[in-house]
Design a protein around this motif. Structure first.
Motif, PDB file in Angstrom:
ATOM      1  N   ASP A  40       0.841  -1.216  -0.076  1.00  0.00           N
ATOM      2  CA  ASP A  40       0.130  -0.023  -0.122  1.00  0.00           C
ATOM      3  C   ASP A  40       0.697   1.240  -0.104  1.00  0.00           C
ATOM      4  O   ASP A  40       0.510   2.108  -0.486  1.00  0.00           O
ATOM      5  N   ALA A  41       1.809   1.103   0.553  1.00  0.00           N
ATOM      6  CA  ALA A  41       2.873   2.421   0.895  1.00  0.00           C
ATOM      7  C   ALA A  41       3.552   2.683  -0.541  1.00  0.00           C
ATOM      8  O   ALA A  41       3.432   3.961  -0.969  1.00  0.00           O
ATOM      9  N   ARG A  44       0.595   4.226  -2.521  1.00  0.00           N
ATOM     10  CA  ARG A  44       0.400   5.628  -2.464  1.00  0.00           C
ATOM     11  C   ARG A  44       1.389   6.546  -2.642  1.00  0.00           C
ATOM     12  O   ARG A  44       1.249   7.767  -2.925  1.00  0.00           O
ATOM     13  N   ARG A  45       2.705   6.121  -2.922  1.00  0.00           N
ATOM     14  CA  ARG A  45       3.687   7.108  -3.291  1.00  0.00           C
ATOM     15  C   ARG A  45       3.678   7.309  -4.849  1.00  0.00           C
ATOM     16  O   ARG A  45       4.052   8.030  -5.462  1.00  0.00           O
ATOM     17  N   ASP A 131      10.531   2.488   0.427  1.00  0.00           N
ATOM     18  CA  ASP A 131       9.091   1.487   0.756  1.00  0.00           C
ATOM     19  C   ASP A 131       9.533   0.142   0.402  1.00  0.00           C
ATOM     20  O   ASP A 131       9.750  -0.291  -0.675  1.00  0.00           O
TER      21      ASP A 131
END
Length: 131
Positions: A40-41, A44-45, A131
């Motif tokens: 998810d990170a 999101r990036r 990440d």
């Protein structure tokens, strides 16, 4: 058990839990073991970086965010296939989806975007993190 579950196999406790789930699953359920896909990170990036490129790199403002993502997926070498249209008058592309990338492949995508942005002088709206 009334809904699907995902278990990240990070140690013996998670392996035991996965075995428990298999032992107690109803008949005709499906088990899939696969490499972890994007986090998810990472996702999101991705979108703020694509938007930064769309706004700051000349000529990219005419493309949607999805179109820009697909251009980077193509540059990364993600497999794309072409299928004939229903009436056979042309072809259309299929298969370029970032949701199917592994964590390592998604990291490669982000590195490619970072390198491109650096070459084009993009100022990122959000700090870059590993990440």
């Amino acid at each position: 058990m009334d809904k699907s579950r995902s278990v990240r196999l990070t140690g013996q406790q998670q392996r035991d839990f996965a075995k428990y789930l298999v032992d107690h699953a109803p008949d005709n359920w499906v088990v899939k073991i696969a490499a972890e896909t994007r986090r998810d990170a990472q996702n999101r990036r991705l979108w703020p970086q694509i938007e930064d490129i769309r706004k700051q790199v000349p000529g990219f403002d005419v493309f949607s965010a999805d179109d820009i993502k697909n251009r980077f997926l193509n540059a990364l070498g993600v497999e794309m296939r072409f299928l004939p249209e229903l009436e056979g008058q042309g072809m259309f592309p299929v298969g370029m989806r970032s949701s199917t990338l592994t964590v390592a492949q998604f990291s490669g995508l982000l590195e490619l975007i970072n390198e491109f942005g650096a070459r084009k002088g993009v100022v990122w709206s959000e700090p870059l993190r590993a990440d």
